[in-house]
Design an enzyme around this catalytic site. Structure first.
Site, PDB file in Angstrom:
ATOM      1  CB  SER A 695     -25.760  44.504  28.555  1.00 34.85           C
ATOM      2  OG  SER A 695     -24.362  44.697  28.462  1.00 34.85           O
ATOM      3  CE  LYS A 738     -23.017  41.068  30.147  1.00 36.18           C
ATOM      4  NZ  LYS A 738     -24.251  41.730  29.672  1.00 36.18           N
TER       5      LYS A 738
END
Length: 788
Positions: A695, A738
């Site tokens: 990611s 996140k």
């Protein structure tokens, strides 16, 4: 005391007489005893007249006339009450047994007949004549055969009677005179006294032989029948009867020990309990077979305790026991809101689950699996569901188990066998429809003892678990009414078939705002109670709780947060207990005083914008983190160095990003020769922490593109997303965590893959309000947002 009396010697009056000669003798009446010539017999004397007879007669003569009474009930029969024929006997010994009892040992000498009585008082004396036996006459062979037949019959009878002594058998062999043999056998025959009297009265030896033979034949027939019956009974004395006999003996021993009836009472108690348990018909038949086995096994046998334990397990299982279920959806919502803060999506799914059960109670609902980091309330959600349904609750921790028998139980052939955990919990709860929490299904192991995860396949399949068979119980048990709820921290270690049987309900980590609410509403109140403080003695300020959340915890859940609150509360409790203060208001300064310097320094946004440095976003089990990705270049030969304890996937992302930058060098305004003339070093700080995953792909690309294009990256921008060699941005996971990390670090703009735009509505309100979220599809869009 015994006393021997002197008897008259031979030659005194009445001592001896030949056949036909008369003698005057004292007559001793006998009730049921007939004495034969040639035999020695003990006689009990107790009548006063008989005792006087002995005292007065024996000093003059040791011989007496012994006659059988016609009526044994008469005490003083007189001469008319006696038979006319009897025996002259010599007294060998007299033994006193008290003042009114004497035993005389007499020896029968000859037959005699009473002629007349010469004295009636105080005892009878009579004139008697000796009778001679008439020997057998006629055919000698006939009588020899009769005599031999008599002896053989007597021997056979004695052989059939084990109580006959060996001396008697030897005597029959040695006696040769027919008269003596008939008298010996007559005295030992088990016949009535009147029959023996007939033998005494018979003077013909031939007729006596016939009479004795007739009695022998009758007694021999009876003895043979008895022997046959004994043999038949013995042949029918089977092993079961032997066990029954031994059990009777054991029962007698137990009675003497005060333990009578314990084994039988135990069997009857088990039979009653099994009847009350309501077993299905196949299970009831199986239990009856085990009960019959138990009846034949002695309590001291090891098998006895094994069967008893097994039957007790069957009796205690809730074959028909069901808790009453009341589904009140408003109350269920109230309970869930009372016990858990936030988790709106999860609560909504649980209410839907309960609503379906209310509309279709007999339906096969899905097996829910709560997926989330530690400490977010997965296990307590299961308890709340049980409370909302009014069902009993049990938690089975599966973490670390490696033995399949933990689920299916041990077979009874093993020593110490027991049921599996599921059956044990149902037995303990006493109901067939509890809520069972299967905790930590992702931490099940496997070794040579089997794979517990495979055993769970049947348990967690609603179409199969209605006939779940535990190895110990060895009978189908219905688990279809049990509500199973599993928990796990990750799906990676759960086998595919098992994961396929469960509906995954994700429980994300809490935001800092949610943690503050949880601390204020639940944890502070609980810790004050556990430490004996009141809300007036210890008052927490909002910024103090925020300091604990920000500087002393780094987790997705709230367990460590409660530990730190407990540490501060203990510090205050100690001061109050010492009498230093009466009331404390918890400020950030008090928190630092109790806990010391902050445990964590959170990554913040970059202070300045610079080429080659990017704010990346990462997901960890403790929540989201801001990740600084740094890249520098220097003169070299086009090499690539990677540091920061990167995993293989992340290393591949860096190489893919570098290839993509070289491919787009012309668009970026970079000379192609630069890639061969410079070495590149990519580093991710916090080098002691392992990092992996794809990611950070667009962050790596942005860092390298910024480095070679010499354009700084906006320090208020953070990004996450996987990149491929065509420059497309691919979706990622953990978006909530996140974005929360970006908000905490002071980021203003977050770049995410366009394919994750669907997750934006699920983000917390404060994240959507305070962050600018930019979905992108290609790396060109990323550079347009990130580069200054």
């Amino acid at each position: 005391m015994s006393e021997d009396l002197a008897v008259p010697e031979a030659g005194e009056v009445g001592a001896e007489a030949g056949p036909g000669e008369a003698l005057v003798l004292s007559v001793l009446p006998l009730r049921n005893t007939v004495v034969f010539p040639g035999t020695v017999v003990p006689i009990n004397v107790g009548r006063a007249s008989s005792l006087r007879l002995l005292e007065e007669s024996l000093p003059r003569s040791k011989s007496l006339a012994l006659l059988l009474q016609k009526d044994p009930a008469q005490d003083e029969p007189g001469i008319e009450g006696l038979h006319g024929v009897g025996v002259i006997a010599k007294v060998l010994r007299m033994i006193r047994q008290g003042d009114d009892a004497v035993v005389v040992l007499v020896h029968g000498e000859s037959r005699m007949r009473v002629r007349r009585a010469v004295q009636l008082e105080p005892y009878v004396r009579a004139e008697v004549e000796v009778l001679d036996s008439v020997e057998m006459s006629g055919d000698g062979d006939h009588w020899e055969a009769s005599l031999r037949n008599l002896r053989e019959s007597a021997q056979r009878l004695m052989n059939l009677r084990p109580e006959v002594p060996e001396e008697a058998k030897m005597a029959v062999e040695e006696i040769t005179e027919p008269s003596i043999l008939t008298d010996f056998l007559g005295s030992n025959l088990s016949i009535e006294a009147r029959e023996k009297q007939k033998l005494i009265e018979e003077t013909s030896v031939g007729r006596r032989v016939e009479m004795v033979q007739r009695h022998l034949n009758s007694q021999l027939h009876i003895a043979e029948l008895q022997s046959k019956l004994r043999q038949d009974v013995q042949s029918e004395f089977t092993e079961a009867q032997k066990r029954a006999y031994l059990r009777e003996q054991l029962r007698a021993i137990q009675k003497e020990l005060g333990e009578e009836g314990s084994a039988e009472e135990q069997v009857e108690d088990l039979r009653e309990r099994l009847a009350e348990a309501g077993l299905p018909e196949p299970a009831q038949k199986h239990a009856e077979r085990e009960l019959r086995r138990l009846e034949f096994i002695p309590p001291a046998s090891p098998d006895h305790s094994v069967i008893v334990n097994y039957l007790e397990t069957l009796a205690e299982l809730p074959w028909n026991g069901l808790s009453e279920e009341v589904i009140d959806l408003p109350k269920a919502e109230e309970i869930l809101d009372r016990d858990h803060y936030g988790l709106v999506k999860v609560k909504r799914r649980l209410i839907e689950y309960l609503a379906v059960r209310k509309l279709n109670p007999g339906g096969r609902g899905p097996i829910l699996c709560f997926l989330g980091p530690p400490g977010v309330g997965k296990t307590s959600l299961g308890q709340s569901i049980a409370d909302a349904l009014g069902r009993k609750f049990a938690r089975i921790s599966l973490g670390g188990i490696r033995d399949e028998s933990e689920i299916r139980g041990h077979r009874r052939t093993y020593v110490g066998a027991m049921p599996g955990r599921l059956i044990q919990e149902l037995r303990r709860l006493g109901t067939r429809n509890p809520v069972i929490m299967l905790d930590e299904v992702d931490k099940i192991g496997a070794d040579f003892r089997g794979d517990p995860a495979s055993a769970l396949l049947e348990v967690l399949d609603p179409r199969q678990n209605h006939e779940f068979t535990d190895h110990y119980v060895d009978l189908p048990f219905d688990l279809s009414q049990v509500i199973f709820i599993a928990t796990c921290n990750t799906l990676d270690t759960i086998p595919g078939p098992l994961r396929d049987r469960m509906e995954i309900v994700e429980i994300p980590g809490y935001t800092e705002t949610e943690k503050l609410h949880i601390a204020r509403r639940y944890q502070v109140r609980r810790q004050l109670s556990e430490h004996g403080l009141t809300a007036e003695q210890c008052v927490w300020q909002e910024d103090a709780l925020a300091r604990v959340v920000e500087d002393y915890t780094r987790e997705a859940g709230v367990r460590n947060l409660e530990r730190q609150i407990a540490s501060v509360t203990r510090h205050i409790a100690a001061r109050i207990a010492k009498g230093e203060v009466e009331r404390v208001e918890v400020t950030p300064e008090v928190v630092v005083e109790a806990l010391g310097p902050p445990f964590y320094i959170r990554e913040s946004r970059l202070q300045t914008s610079a080429p080659g440095v990017v704010n990346g976003l990462a997901y960890t089990p403790a929540g989201g983190e801001l990740l600084h990705i740094e890249a520098i270049r220097y003169r070299g030969k086009g090499g690539l160095i990677l540091t920061g304890q990167l995993g293989e996937v992340m290393k591949e992302s860096v190489r893919a990003a570098l290839s993509l930058v070289r491919n787009r060098a012309e668009v970026l305004g970079v000379r192609a020769e630069d890639f061969d003339e410079y070495d590149v070093h990519v580093h991710v700080p916090a080098g002691a922490v392992p990092k992996d995953g794809p990611s950070a792909g667009i962050a790596m690309f942005t860092a390298l593109a910024s480095l070679f294009a010499n354009r700084p990256v906006n320090r208020e921008v953070a990004m996450t997303g996987e990149v491929n060699l065509r420059g497309l941005v691919l979706p990622i996971g953990g978006l909530k965590e996140k974005t929360i990390a970006a908000l905490r670090a002071g980021i203003k703009t977050v770049v995410i893959p366009r394919l994750n735009a669907k997750d934006i509505p699920e983000l917390p309100d404060e994240v959507r309000e305070r962050l600018r979220i930019v979905p992108v599809e290609t790396v060109d869009e990323v550079l347009a947002v990130a580069l200054e």
